[in-house]
Write a protein that holds these residues in place. Structure first.
Motif, PDB file in Angstrom:
ATOM      1  N   LEU A   1       0.868  -1.187   0.000  1.00  0.00           N
ATOM      2  CA  LEU A   1       0.000   0.000   0.000  1.00  0.00           C
ATOM      3  C   LEU A   1       0.899   1.229   0.000  1.00  0.00           C
ATOM      4  O   LEU A   1       0.967   1.987   0.962  1.00  0.00           O
TER       5      LEU A   1
ATOM      6  N   TYR B   1      -8.947  -4.724  -3.655  1.00  0.00           N
ATOM      7  CA  TYR B   1      -7.670  -4.015  -3.504  1.00  0.00           C
ATOM      8  C   TYR B   1      -7.690  -2.711  -4.306  1.00  0.00           C
ATOM      9  O   TYR B   1      -7.283  -1.650  -3.811  1.00  0.00           O
TER      10      TYR B   1
ATOM     11  N   THR C   1      -7.472   1.013  -2.551  1.00  0.00           N
ATOM     12  CA  THR C   1      -6.323   1.860  -2.848  1.00  0.00           C
ATOM     13  C   THR C   1      -6.740   3.166  -3.521  1.00  0.00           C
ATOM     14  O   THR C   1      -6.045   4.174  -3.376  1.00  0.00           O
TER      15      THR C   1
ATOM     16  N   ARG D   1      -6.015  -0.609   5.322  1.00  0.00           N
ATOM     17  CA  ARG D   1      -5.801  -2.009   5.693  1.00  0.00           C
ATOM     18  C   ARG D   1      -7.018  -2.574   6.429  1.00  0.00           C
ATOM     19  O   ARG D   1      -7.425  -3.708   6.185  1.00  0.00           O
TER      20      ARG D   1
END
Length: 212
Positions: free
Chosen positions: A106, A173, A177, A190
């Motif tokens: 990340l 994901y 993000t 997270r």
């Protein structure tokens, strides 16, 4: 060892080092200015090399970017595979999700570069096709590991099979993000990713020891 062989090895090591330095410099420049706003000359200046050194390693900025992308796609695939492999064939989904969300890349600079390039690829079918191939490698790595794990016969119906689950993992994901780019909250990203993946993969699945 023959003189020629030693010389060849020195050239190979130097070429690998030059390529690595160009990739590192390009990453820093792309993150600072944005892909599409950077010239080959700027990458060369940042790396301390001539244009000749660039063209001896890459044909274009697109090719250089794909080398960067491959590095990180391979890293993410390795991270996911490593986190999922710790349970052996009996995959403990909640524990595996915890491990995956702890190790996943990340990195804000990388997300900026990747997002810029996604926009670039969306306007070029050739580039888009290559980018899709790289993304497919990550999904395949995830699907392969899920397919080897027992206890995944009862995935949520909306996912269908392990390939569907792998698509969902990558989509989660991507979504998390995107939010991270805006709020810069890595810990929050997270935590949210952990909730999403647990809901996607654990709901409806059962472990081999589950009496139901």
């Amino acid at each position: 060892m023959a003189v020629e062989e030693r010389a060849e090895r020195r050239v190979t090591r130097r070429r690998v080092r030059t390529r690595g330095n160009l990739l590192d410099a390009a990453f820093a420049v792309f993150a600072a200015k944005g892909f599409g706003r950077v010239s080959i000359e700027e990458v060369c200046v940042a790396a301390g090399y001539s244009r000749g050194a660039f063209y001896s390693n890459f044909d274009s900025l697109d090719e250089l970017f794909f080398a960067l992308y491959r590095q990180r796609a391979d890293l993410i695939a390795d991270q996911v595979a490593g986190a999922l492999a710790q349970d052996g064939p009996d995959l403990d989904v909640p524990a595996a999700v915890d491990r995956v969300t702890e190790v996943l890349l990340l990195d804000l600079d990388w997300l900026l570069v990747k997002t810029d390039f996604l926009v670039h690829a969306a306007r070029d079918e050739r580039v888009a096709a290559t980018l899709l191939e790289h993304r497919a490698r990550l999904r395949a790595a995830i699907a392969q590991r899920l397919g080897r794990a027992r206890g995944f016969g009862a995935l949520p119906a909306v996912l269908g099979d392990v390939e569907g689950a792998a698509h969902a993992v990558v989509a989660a994901y991507d979504g998390v993000t995107t939010q991270l780019l805006l709020d810069k909250d890595v810990d929050g990203a997270r935590a949210w990713l952990k909730q999403l993946l647990t809901a996607l993969l654990a709901d409806g699945s059962s472990s081999p020891s589950d009496p139901h």
